[in-house]
Design a protein around this motif. Structure first.
Motif, short mmCIF file in Angstrom:
data_model
loop_
_atom_site.label_atom_id
_atom_site.label_comp_id
_atom_site.label_asym_id
_atom_site.label_seq_id
_atom_site.Cartn_x
_atom_site.Cartn_y
_atom_site.Cartn_z
N VAL A 19 0.85 -1.19 0.00
CA VAL A 19 0.00 0.00 0.00
C VAL A 19 0.89 1.24 0.00
N THR A 20 1.08 1.83 -1.18
CA THR A 20 1.95 2.99 -1.33
C THR A 20 1.17 4.17 -1.92
N LYS A 21 1.68 5.38 -1.67
CA LYS A 21 0.99 6.58 -2.14
C LYS A 21 0.94 6.68 -3.66
N ASP A 22 1.94 6.16 -4.34
CA ASP A 22 1.90 6.24 -5.79
C ASP A 22 0.83 5.32 -6.38
N LYS A 23 0.58 4.18 -5.74
CA LYS A 23 -0.43 3.25 -6.23
C LYS A 23 -1.83 3.58 -5.70
N PHE A 24 -1.89 3.97 -4.43
CA PHE A 24 -3.18 4.19 -3.78
C PHE A 24 -3.19 5.50 -3.00
N PRO A 25 -3.16 6.64 -3.69
CA PRO A 25 -3.05 7.93 -2.99
C PRO A 25 -4.24 8.23 -2.08
N ASP A 26 -5.46 7.96 -2.54
CA ASP A 26 -6.64 8.25 -1.71
C ASP A 26 -6.69 7.32 -0.50
N LEU A 27 -6.35 6.08 -0.70
CA LEU A 27 -6.36 5.12 0.41
C LEU A 27 -5.30 5.48 1.45
N CYS A 28 -4.13 5.89 0.99
CA CYS A 28 -3.07 6.29 1.92
C CYS A 28 -3.45 7.56 2.68
N ASN A 29 -4.12 8.50 2.00
CA ASN A 29 -4.61 9.69 2.69
C ASN A 29 -5.65 9.32 3.74
N TRP A 30 -6.51 8.37 3.39
CA TRP A 30 -7.51 7.90 4.36
C TRP A 30 -6.81 7.28 5.57
N ILE A 31 -5.79 6.47 5.33
CA ILE A 31 -5.06 5.83 6.44
C ILE A 31 -4.48 6.90 7.36
N ASP A 32 -3.88 7.94 6.79
CA ASP A 32 -3.30 9.02 7.59
C ASP A 32 -4.37 9.71 8.44
N GLN A 33 -5.52 9.99 7.82
CA GLN A 33 -6.62 10.64 8.55
C GLN A 33 -7.16 9.72 9.64
N TYR A 34 -7.29 8.46 9.31
CA TYR A 34 -7.90 7.49 10.22
C TYR A 34 -7.07 7.32 11.49
N VAL A 35 -5.79 7.03 11.33
CA VAL A 35 -4.95 6.76 12.50
C VAL A 35 -4.64 8.04 13.29
N SER A 36 -4.97 9.20 12.72
CA SER A 36 -4.77 10.46 13.43
C SER A 36 -5.94 10.80 14.36
N CYS A 37 -7.07 10.13 14.20
CA CYS A 37 -8.24 10.39 15.04
C CYS A 37 -7.97 9.91 16.46
N ASN A 38 -8.34 10.71 17.43
CA ASN A 38 -8.06 10.38 18.82
C ASN A 38 -8.68 9.06 19.24
N ILE A 39 -9.93 8.83 18.87
CA ILE A 39 -10.60 7.60 19.27
C ILE A 39 -9.91 6.39 18.68
N VAL A 40 -9.42 6.53 17.46
CA VAL A 40 -8.69 5.42 16.82
C VAL A 40 -7.35 5.21 17.51
N LYS A 41 -6.60 6.29 17.69
CA LYS A 41 -5.27 6.19 18.31
C LYS A 41 -5.34 5.54 19.69
N GLN A 42 -6.37 5.87 20.44
CA GLN A 42 -6.50 5.35 21.80
C GLN A 42 -6.84 3.87 21.83
N ASN A 43 -7.24 3.33 20.70
CA ASN A 43 -7.69 1.94 20.67
C ASN A 43 -6.89 1.09 19.69
N LEU A 44 -5.66 1.48 19.43
CA LEU A 44 -4.78 0.68 18.59
C LEU A 44 -3.76 -0.04 19.47
N PRO A 45 -3.49 -1.30 19.18
CA PRO A 45 -2.48 -2.01 19.96
C PRO A 45 -1.09 -1.45 19.68
N PRO A 46 -0.17 -1.50 20.64
CA PRO A 46 1.18 -0.95 20.45
C PRO A 46 1.89 -1.62 19.28
N LYS A 47 2.52 -0.80 18.44
CA LYS A 47 3.16 -1.33 17.24
C LYS A 47 4.30 -2.28 17.59
N ASP A 48 5.11 -1.95 18.59
CA ASP A 48 6.25 -2.81 18.92
C ASP A 48 5.77 -4.17 19.41
#
Length: 219
Positions: free
Chosen positions: A174-203
């Motif tokens: 999933v890269t910006k050159d192939k899927f620009p709208d989807l990548c923008n959505w991902i950026d918006q989505y994970v930036s939402c407070n409710i989403v961020k607070q409910n994501l498991p730790p990446k590490d």
């Protein structure tokens, strides 16, 4: 006051989408972590058919299967709706949620777990499905417009989990050159407070991925 319990698993995108919906609605609930290798008697009692999480228990009544749970939450707590009011738009949201769960997510998993000789075909299918989602977004902030809705919550595996898998595996699909709208959505989505607070730790996710890929236990 309503008695709400959620049986879940920390790494499950299906459980996390339910947690996001509950927080979006401002619903207080008790979270019960399950060991899927040693399932509790309560989980087996509340979900005897599939024996999986998530299971929402509201005033003693269980609701299973995450998409069903999301609709139940939306119908029970009316504030901050996650489904459109218009019947046609509601049907479209249900369609895209089902498309994501039945087509997109399984195809993305296959890009990781398919046998070497089947991986190229798996990547092709996954990309075709992602292109379909790309067209549906059409430059919108979220799938439903300006706020997070059912389709966004359903797509949380694409929004976060698959990116962690890409990082852990060294694959980049999933890269910006192939899927620009989807990548923008991902950026918006994970930036939402409710989403961020409910994501498991990446590490923790990456550690779990490496452990499971070495044993084959995520296949």
């Amino acid at each position: 006051m309503a008695d709400v319990k959620l049986f879940g698993l920390w790494a499950s995108p299906f459980v996390r989408r339910v947690q996001m919906a509950l927080q979006l609605k401002g619903v207080d609930y008790e979270y019960i972590e399950e060991d899927m290798n040693n399932k509790s008697e309560l989980l087996l009692k509340y979900n005897p058919v599939h024996k999986k999480v998530p299971v929402l228990v509201h005033n003693g009544k269980p609701v299973a299967e995450s998409l069903v749970v999301l609709e139940y939450i939306d119908e029970t707590w009316k504030n901050n709706p996650i489904l459109p009011e218009d019947p046609y738009e509601r049907s479209r949201a249900r369609f895209w949620a089902k498309f994501i769960d039945e087509k997109c997510n399984p195809a993305l998993w296959q890009t990781v777990w398919a046998k070497e000789e089947e991986r190229e075909e798996a990547i092709k299918e996954a990309c075709q499905n992602l292109k379909t989602l790309e067209r549906e977004l059409k430059g919108k902030k979220f799938f439903g417009g300006d706020s997070i809705g059912l389709v966004d919550l359903t797509a949380n595996f694409i929004g976060y989990w698959f990116g962690v898998i890409e990082e852990a595996s060294g694959m980049k699909l999933v890269t910006k050159d192939k899927f620009p709208d989807l990548c923008n959505w991902i950026d918006q989505y994970v930036s939402c407070n409710i989403v961020k607070q409910n994501l498991p730790p990446k590490d923790k996710m990456i550690e779990s991925f490496h452990t499971r890929i070495s044993t084959g236990s995520w296949k």
